[in-house]
Write a protein that holds these residues in place. Sequence first.
Motif, PDB file in Angstrom:
ATOM      1  N   GLU A 163       0.829  -1.209   0.000  1.00 48.38           N
ATOM      2  CA  GLU A 163       0.000   0.000   0.000  1.00 48.38           C
ATOM      3  C   GLU A 163       0.864   1.259   0.000  1.00 48.38           C
ATOM      4  N   ARG A 164       1.874   1.224   0.865  1.00 42.66           N
ATOM      5  CA  ARG A 164       2.764   2.381   0.961  1.00 42.66           C
ATOM      6  C   ARG A 164       3.482   2.611  -0.364  1.00 42.66           C
ATOM      7  N   LEU A 165       3.921   1.499  -0.991  1.00 44.45           N
ATOM      8  CA  LEU A 165       4.694   1.635  -2.225  1.00 44.45           C
ATOM      9  C   LEU A 165       3.833   2.166  -3.375  1.00 44.45           C
ATOM     10  N   MET A 166       2.529   1.978  -3.278  1.00 48.65           N
ATOM     11  CA  MET A 166       1.672   2.524  -4.330  1.00 48.65           C
ATOM     12  C   MET A 166       1.680   4.047  -4.323  1.00 48.65           C
ATOM     13  N   ARG A 167       2.088   4.620  -3.190  1.00 50.71           N
ATOM     14  CA  ARG A 167       2.170   6.082  -3.128  1.00 50.71           C
ATOM     15  C   ARG A 167       3.557   6.568  -3.496  1.00 50.71           C
ATOM     16  N   SER A 168       4.414   5.645  -3.853  1.00 54.24           N
ATOM     17  CA  SER A 168       5.797   5.993  -4.145  1.00 54.24           C
ATOM     18  C   SER A 168       5.864   6.977  -5.315  1.00 54.24           C
ATOM     19  N   ARG A 169       6.991   7.672  -5.410  1.00 51.91           N
ATOM     20  CA  ARG A 169       7.122   8.621  -6.514  1.00 51.91           C
ATOM     21  C   ARG A 169       7.617   7.929  -7.780  1.00 51.91           C
ATOM     22  N   GLU A 170       8.260   6.797  -7.586  1.00 47.56           N
ATOM     23  CA  GLU A 170       8.801   6.078  -8.739  1.00 47.56           C
ATOM     24  C   GLU A 170       7.670   5.454  -9.566  1.00 47.56           C
ATOM     25  N   VAL A 171       7.670   5.759 -10.840  1.00 51.12           N
ATOM     26  CA  VAL A 171       6.654   5.196 -11.730  1.00 51.12           C
ATOM     27  C   VAL A 171       6.700   3.676 -11.706  1.00 51.12           C
ATOM     28  N   ASN A 172       7.927   3.173 -11.809  1.00 54.70           N
ATOM     29  CA  ASN A 172       8.140   1.742 -11.885  1.00 54.70           C
ATOM     30  C   ASN A 172       7.608   1.040 -10.638  1.00 54.70           C
ATOM     31  N   THR A 173       7.922   1.607  -9.486  1.00 54.96           N
ATOM     32  CA  THR A 173       7.484   1.010  -8.233  1.00 54.96           C
ATOM     33  C   THR A 173       5.963   1.073  -8.111  1.00 54.96           C
ATOM     34  N   LYS A 174       5.417   2.191  -8.527  1.00 54.88           N
ATOM     35  CA  LYS A 174       3.990   2.403  -8.430  1.00 54.88           C
ATOM     36  C   LYS A 174       3.205   1.344  -9.189  1.00 54.88           C
ATOM     37  N   LYS A 175       3.588   1.143 -10.441  1.00 56.26           N
ATOM     38  CA  LYS A 175       2.801   0.204 -11.252  1.00 56.26           C
ATOM     39  C   LYS A 175       2.992  -1.228 -10.761  1.00 56.26           C
ATOM     40  N   LYS A 176       4.220  -1.524 -10.305  1.00 57.33           N
ATOM     41  CA  LYS A 176       4.447  -2.882  -9.801  1.00 57.33           C
ATOM     42  C   LYS A 176       3.644  -3.108  -8.519  1.00 57.33           C
ATOM     43  N   ALA A 177       3.618  -2.082  -7.676  1.00 61.15           N
ATOM     44  CA  ALA A 177       2.862  -2.220  -6.425  1.00 61.15           C
ATOM     45  C   ALA A 177       1.380  -2.398  -6.713  1.00 61.15           C
ATOM     46  N   ALA A 178       0.888  -1.679  -7.735  1.00 60.94           N
ATOM     47  CA  ALA A 178      -0.533  -1.799  -8.081  1.00 60.94           C
ATOM     48  C   ALA A 178      -0.850  -3.228  -8.522  1.00 60.94           C
ATOM     49  N   LEU A 179       0.032  -3.794  -9.350  1.00 63.55           N
ATOM     50  CA  LEU A 179      -0.209  -5.159  -9.813  1.00 63.55           C
ATOM     51  C   LEU A 179      -0.047  -6.160  -8.687  1.00 63.55           C
ATOM     52  N   CYS A 180       0.897  -5.856  -7.808  1.00 63.96           N
ATOM     53  CA  CYS A 180       1.104  -6.735  -6.669  1.00 63.96           C
ATOM     54  C   CYS A 180      -0.160  -6.760  -5.807  1.00 63.96           C
ATOM     55  N   SER A 181      -0.796  -5.611  -5.697  1.00 66.62           N
ATOM     56  CA  SER A 181      -2.016  -5.604  -4.885  1.00 66.62           C
ATOM     57  C   SER A 181      -3.160  -6.331  -5.598  1.00 66.62           C
ATOM     58  N   VAL A 182      -3.081  -6.447  -6.915  1.00 68.35           N
ATOM     59  CA  VAL A 182      -4.063  -7.284  -7.616  1.00 68.35           C
ATOM     60  C   VAL A 182      -4.013  -8.696  -7.043  1.00 68.35           C
ATOM     61  N   ARG A 183      -2.780  -9.179  -6.927  1.00 67.42           N
ATOM     62  CA  ARG A 183      -2.616 -10.533  -6.391  1.00 67.42           C
ATOM     63  C   ARG A 183      -3.078 -10.609  -4.928  1.00 67.42           C
ATOM     64  N   ILE A 184      -2.736  -9.574  -4.184  1.00 73.86           N
ATOM     65  CA  ILE A 184      -3.106  -9.574  -2.767  1.00 73.86           C
ATOM     66  C   ILE A 184      -4.621  -9.618  -2.622  1.00 73.86           C
ATOM     67  N   VAL A 185      -5.322  -8.807  -3.416  1.00 76.25           N
ATOM     68  CA  VAL A 185      -6.785  -8.777  -3.343  1.00 76.25           C
ATOM     69  C   VAL A 185      -7.359 -10.111  -3.811  1.00 76.25           C
ATOM     70  N   ARG A 186      -6.711 -10.695  -4.789  1.00 73.73           N
ATOM     71  CA  ARG A 186      -7.165 -11.982  -5.295  1.00 73.73           C
ATOM     72  C   ARG A 186      -7.061 -13.040  -4.200  1.00 73.73           C
TER      73      ARG A 186
END
Lengths: 967, 228
Positions: A163-186
């Motif tokens: 969750e914290r990483l989704m607020r990151s400034r890095e584009v790369n980290t942001k999108k990866k964190a978003a996809l990672c949370s897809v798995r988490i929600v799944r």
Amino acid sequence: MDTVEKIVEDFASDIAMSPFSSGTRLRDMIRAIRACKTAAEERAVVRRECAEIRAAISEGGGEGIRHRNMAKLMFIHMLGYPTHFGQMECLKLIAAAGYPEKRVGYLGLMLLLDERQEVLMLVTNSLKQDLNHSNQFIVGLALCALGNICSAEMARDLSPEVERLMRSREVNTKKKAALCSVRIVRKVPDLAENFMGLASSLLKEKHHGILISAVQLCTELCKASKDALEYLRKNCIDGLVRILRDVSNSSYAPEYDVAGISDPFLHIRVLKLMHILGQGDADCSEYMNDILAQVATKTESNKNAANAILYECVQTIMGIEATSGLRVLAINILGRFLSNRDNNIRYVALNMLMRAITVDTQAVQRHRTTILECVKDADASIRKRALGLVFLLVNDTNVKPLTKELIDYLDLADPDFKEDLTAKICSIVERFSQEKLWYIDQMIKVLSLAGNHVKDDVWHALVVVISNASELQGYSVRSLYRSLQAFVDQGSLIRVAVWCIGEYGEMLVNNVGMLQLEEPITVTESDAVDAVQLALNRYSTDVTTRAMCLVALLKLSSRFPSTSERIKQIVSKNKENIVLELQQRSIEFSSIIQRHQSIRPSLLERMPALDEASYLVKRASTAQATLAADKPAPTVSPGGLKLPNGVAKPPTSPLADLLDLSSDAPVITPASTTAAPNDFLQDLLGIGGINSSTAGAPSSASTDILIDLLSIGSSPSQNGAPAADLSPPAQLGAVVPEATDLLSSLSSSTSVSGTKSAPAVQDMDLLDGLTSNTSVSGHDNYLSITAFQSATLKINFGFKKQPGKPQETTILATFTNLTSSSYTDFVFQAAVPKFIQLRLDPASGNIVPASGDGSVTQGFNVTNNQHGQKPLAMRIRMSYKVNDWNKAKSAIFLPGYSADRTRSLNTHIPKAIDRVRRRGEDRHIGERRQGEERGAATAESEERRAAAAAATESVERRAGRTMTGEE
Amino acid sequence: MAKLAVVATFLLAAVVAAATIPSSANGGRLLEESAVDVAALAPTGLDGVFAGGLSEEVAAPAPAELDREGDLANKVPINFVLLISRQGKVRLTKWYSPYTQKERTKVIRELSGLILTRGPKLCNFVEWRGYKVVYRRYASLYFCMCIDAEDNELEVLEIIHHFVEILDRYFGSVCELDLIFNFHKAYYILDEILIAGELQESSKKNVARLIAAQPDDDNEKLRPIDFE
């Protein structure tokens, strides 16, 4: 050329290899493996490498080469060798400080492990550290690994970090964190609410990577939680429409361009999310209408990427509450797809039309001809789709042309597809047939073209229909005869044709019941026999077909007396047949032809019309049974249906089980399914003598085949039965001497009934012996024997005789459970021959406790009306439930005959046959496999019963003896 | 099976030379030009490359072990990615849904039987155990992705092509051999494109940039692919 470069490169690296370095490099290992000429060599190389890696692992050193070993292991893993010993190395690498080590470690983790392995839990801590790492690439690695293999526990533990990483400034980290949370929600849908705010805020970003990831996260959130769905409907529908508009209106952007379309991936993902949001929500759908229309019209469909967008757009339009205009647009797009030359596009069009058919059948019907063409496509995937669609498109008005097209194609279809196609055609023909003539015609065509692919129940149904359509029987048999001449190797065509020739042979020869459209054919009696003989000789491997041929020949011998001698010869040829079934039939049949000419015509009368309704019910239930094969069969409620004689009456099939003793005796059961089963069984068993119908007496139950067949002269009220088939009453007298003859032989225990009953007769009559031995002294003394014992269940019978009534015996049955789980719904059933009367008392309970810890008792009373002449014989059946699974056991109980011997009765059959041979093959026609001695049944009725059984042979397989739970 | 031979198949070549020359043979380039668009690469354009084969679809009933319970609830867009050579050798596997090792082997065996035997000009989708496998052949390699029955097959074809183009850009006219000796690189690239079975990045340039930016101790220009 690449080759040259590579060789040079390889050579250079060979030279560079240090002789002192321990082990080989990754590249060398791959090369060594690739150089192997045989699988054995390859295994040797891999074994050597694995040994080295293992050694390195156990030494614990080799910090420098650990990641190399891991890379090697991954390659070995891909080749399919076990690599579990390397799992811990992954963890060590992940815990290492360096990026290259971590990278290989995470890769190994994702490749060698899956989320279900315990080892994975150990990595949680390292992951947590890496998620908090300052280096964005290391964070990226951890997010990627987490997104690909995290388990539910890890998802819970690490969700705050992500969750914290989704607020990151890095584009790369942001999108990866978003996809990672897809798995988490799944994995943990409960966490959805934590992410919905973040997800919708990400939709405001500009970067396509983030947008795609965020849209996918939203999609997943909608699937996981209703609240999230509502939240996103409110908050991000604007954003989505804007994104879609921007991306579809955007000018050329080389970075995202695919075949002239800007970022089709983003297009499609937004459309997918709109699909979910708009489903069942008119407001949302309304909001999307415009942009969907724009995408549907503006996208040019000459490239795959564009088609992918259009396809998704159509899916969305079909899924949401779209306006009718939009729907028309969507269907038109599909129509355009369908006429596309590209197979992929046609495939998805068919796929989509299948879903659209529920929305707008008329629109899909318009494309019928195109769809029908797709059935004939060279591509199996397309054919399958198209056939499924055609199947849905058939209705009463178009069934005839569609069936014609499909049947015409049947000839050309390749063998793999034929089965599917045949099944669908048969199903269509059965479902939509309005007239019997059309049905019979189509079925004969299908049988002729794909007889080997037709399922048994389908041709059984055809036989049932023909037997009921009296005015079409002549036509059917002639058509079948013609087809038989033209198509010689179609299994089920032969079966149906042979059955019909046997039944309606004279209609074939005399052109009885000509239809107007029909051309007369000239078939002589010997032609008909030829056809059957040909089938008999041709199908040397198929027992069913051969058996049916024999029955048909037997019937023809009566229809065409002139061919009788020839048929006798053909039948006799099979007397030596190695297959017991055929041997037995031919022996019995020759005997009928040779010795029993007087009764033959009545024996071989035409089958009465098979009961269509009961067949349909039967078929439906078997279809259901196969569908729900693993569901436990319906329970027989104990004592639910009690007959007056005390035999609990379960549904028909268990009763049929009760009756037939040997497991390969389908002869009786067909009759029991085609006729009213209960009447028939009761009659056969004559349980308790309650049932008044005795063999030979015409019964009011006219559907009862057996009674019909047994009653001499009462020819079934069947249409067009020739006079030859009617047996004059005078024959009755002629039969009697033989019958008595047989009867006497029975009582002297020499007849074939020895198959089952002779051993019993030879054995001492235990009960009778009992009376003399114990001489009625102890009134309450039960003499106890084990009636049945298996690994799971034991039954003791205690016997008591009433003084002065030697024929009456009181038996106390004690049931003991030998397994560790208790039996519930325990029901004991018994059936006895006609000369015995049975009265069952209620059982002490219907639960048999586990491990012999208590037992259930049930008393019953038998009266042997032929005490002193015949021993007690009884068929018993126990049904019960173990952990809700239905079980049933059955056995024959013959006192003095041990349980295991009774159980293996089937093995006695060959011996019995030998005995038959020695006895000059006479007087035994009756006792095929009924096995159970039915005292009152006269030899004559035995004989007739066998013939009846043989006559019902053609439908015997369908009876599909339902041995539910029989062990 | 026994011979680890390379089949040299040249894209757009009329003849498929099924030569069994050990490792000295070069791999056919997967992409003739890195900038070819998808339509040009559609099967119709590649007649010569496809070896004739029987088209058959085996409708195998799903055994219990492959019916994974619980996964129906959380469907993964892409269940797994497979790269199989024409000889049935596995070149890359990535599983986004849990499959045990045993199941993985089984899946690979079944799918190679299903896909490698399909003839040319057929559609790129195979129905399998209630899923759909979208595959596309590039020279001697089959790229397969398994998706749900309702998913967008055409888009998955685009994703496959996206992946191949990035590989091509990275390796410089990529061939099967590149993916054998640098299999780990192929995995790294895939990890930049897909996470959790979802698409991560639609820009080829971005992926290339990210891969290049990652600190890597071996610079393949100077010291070809090595772990030392």
